[in-house]
Design a protein around this motif. Structure first.
Motif, PDB file in Angstrom:
ATOM      1  N   LEU A 104      45.119  63.385  25.144  1.00 20.55           N
ATOM      2  CA  LEU A 104      45.773  64.212  24.121  1.00 20.55           C
ATOM      3  C   LEU A 104      46.394  63.337  23.035  1.00 20.55           C
ATOM      4  O   LEU A 104      46.406  63.712  21.854  1.00 20.55           O
ATOM      5  CB  LEU A 104      46.846  65.087  24.764  1.00 20.55           C
ATOM      6  N   GLY A 105      46.919  62.184  23.420  1.00 19.84           N
ATOM      7  CA  GLY A 105      47.500  61.272  22.438  1.00 19.84           C
ATOM      8  C   GLY A 105      46.464  60.787  21.442  1.00 19.84           C
ATOM      9  O   GLY A 105      46.750  60.655  20.238  1.00 19.84           O
ATOM     10  N   ALA A 106      45.255  60.525  21.927  1.00 18.05           N
ATOM     11  CA  ALA A 106      44.174  60.102  21.022  1.00 18.05           C
ATOM     12  C   ALA A 106      43.830  61.217  20.047  1.00 18.05           C
ATOM     13  O   ALA A 106      43.587  60.973  18.859  1.00 18.05           O
ATOM     14  CB  ALA A 106      42.947  59.700  21.837  1.00 18.05           C
ATOM     15  N   ARG A 107      43.819  62.448  20.541  1.00 15.41           N
ATOM     16  CA  ARG A 107      43.533  63.588  19.657  1.00 15.41           C
ATOM     17  C   ARG A 107      44.648  63.770  18.625  1.00 15.41           C
ATOM     18  O   ARG A 107      44.396  64.086  17.467  1.00 15.41           O
ATOM     19  CB  ARG A 107      43.373  64.863  20.490  1.00 15.41           C
ATOM     20  N   ALA A 108      45.891  63.584  19.061  1.00 16.43           N
ATOM     21  CA  ALA A 108      47.021  63.709  18.133  1.00 16.43           C
ATOM     22  C   ALA A 108      46.933  62.655  17.032  1.00 16.43           C
ATOM     23  O   ALA A 108      47.243  62.932  15.866  1.00 16.43           O
ATOM     24  CB  ALA A 108      48.339  63.573  18.896  1.00 16.43           C
ATOM     25  N   ALA A 109      46.497  61.452  17.391  1.00 17.27           N
ATOM     26  CA  ALA A 109      46.345  60.389  16.388  1.00 17.27           C
ATOM     27  C   ALA A 109      45.266  60.761  15.380  1.00 17.27           C
ATOM     28  O   ALA A 109      45.410  60.512  14.169  1.00 17.27           O
ATOM     29  CB  ALA A 109      45.988  59.069  17.078  1.00 17.27           C
TER      30      ALA A 109
ATOM     31  N   THR B 179      46.419  60.206  32.570  1.00 21.19           N
ATOM     32  CA  THR B 179      45.095  60.155  31.926  1.00 21.19           C
ATOM     33  C   THR B 179      44.945  61.275  30.897  1.00 21.19           C
ATOM     34  O   THR B 179      44.463  61.047  29.785  1.00 21.19           O
ATOM     35  CB  THR B 179      43.985  60.279  32.991  1.00 21.19           C
ATOM     36  N   VAL B 180      45.368  62.469  31.263  1.00 22.77           N
ATOM     37  CA  VAL B 180      45.260  63.600  30.336  1.00 22.77           C
ATOM     38  C   VAL B 180      46.174  63.385  29.129  1.00 22.77           C
ATOM     39  O   VAL B 180      45.788  63.661  27.989  1.00 22.77           O
ATOM     40  CB  VAL B 180      45.594  64.928  31.048  1.00 22.77           C
TER      41      VAL B 180
END
Length: 297
Positions: free
Chosen positions: A230-235, A225-226
């Motif tokens: 973080l992946g969404a923030r990286a995108a 989940t975390v």
């Protein structure tokens, strides 16, 4: 009608001086590839260029922050991947611990490996970013994961310092250790520690292993989940980086149009200017030599 000698010289000299000055300016523009060298060359364009320079300076800061945030998120993702692998290995060991065929030596070996996994998880949980800030700890820079004297664990519950990006926005390069290891009740590290203790004592191993399997499955889900967050923030960072890069390209095109020399057009203008200057000099010289000029003085 009388023509003043001084007026003749003044007009001729002024014309040649103007043409010579223009030729010098054009030659400088060709040599430097810059159309503007001072504000008086084109005050409106010069003012716009100052604005572009300020925007470039701001963009440089923004780009640096975006790169820092991207690096932090990448490090956090790599760290979470390693944490996930350790949790998965602990889960495999918990399943092995439920085997009734394990002897004391086998139980001790699994306990020792679980101890090593605990050490790795504590270390990974305290990973720092490029700023020296813990990826999963609070903004004060303290430890994200702490092993207490009684064997329990404490987890930072506040986010690390955000990094400003653009337009008043900021982004977290990590998350809290609480979310990584202990969200939703129970915590991954205590679950592993409890199983290791049961294996060493040989008491209620099957029950402890069953509890660990369930707890570690939840722990793996927390890590996933975390990582997704973080992946969404990286995108988002990638989109911001692309936007800043394109804006820089657009500003450079505008700057070039305002400041850079059009070499082909400038060379053509220089050739024309030199032709006129040459003709003016020739005419001036010829007029100086005419006897009529002497007569009209």
């Amino acid at each position: 009608m009388q023509i003043s000698t001084s007026l003749f010289y003044d007009r001729g000299s002024q014309a040649m001086a103007t043409l010579t000055g223009r030729a010098d300016t054009l030659q400088t523009q060709i040599a430097t590839t810059k159309r503007l060298s001072k504000a008086s060359d084109d005050s409106v364009a010069y003012t716009r260029l100052q604005g572009i320079a300020r925007a470039d300076a701001d963009a440089k800061v923004t780009t640096g922050n975006l790169d820092l945030a991207a690096a932090g998120l990448a490090t956090a993702d790599t760290t979470l991947d390693a944490i996930g692998s350790q949790v998965q290995r602990a889960s495999e060991l918990a399943i092995s611990a439920r085997s009734g065929s394990l002897d004391s030596a086998g139980r001790q070996a699994i306990a020792a490996e679980l101890d090593g996994i605990l050490d790795q998880l504590v270390s990974l949980g305290n990973t720092a970013d490029a700023r020296g800030q813990p990826l999963f700890g609070g903004p004060d820079g303290g430890a994200a994961v702490t092993r207490n004297a009684d064997g329990s664990f404490s987890f930072a519950g506040t986010l690390p310092s955000a990094i400003p990006t653009s337009d008043g926005q900021s982004i977290q390069p990590g998350d809290t250790a609480q979310r990584v290891f202990a969200a939703g009740g129970g915590d991954t590290l205590s679950t592993i520690a409890a199983l290791a203790a049961a294996l060493r004592s040989g008491t209620d191993v099957d029950a402890a292993a069953a509890t660990a399997v369930t707890g570690l499955a939840a722990g793996g889900d927390r890590v996933t989940t975390v990582r997704a967050s973080l992946g969404a923030r990286a995108a988002r960072i990638e989109l911001d980086q692309a936007t800043v890069k394109q804006a820089g390209i657009d500003r450079e095109a505008l700057r070039s149009g305002l400041e850079d020399t059009d070499i082909t057009a400038t060379i053509a203008e220089l050739q024309k200017t030199m032709t006129i200057l040459s003709a003016t000099q020739s005419s001036f010289t010829k007029l100086q030599g005419l006897s009529l000029f002497d007569y009209l003085r």
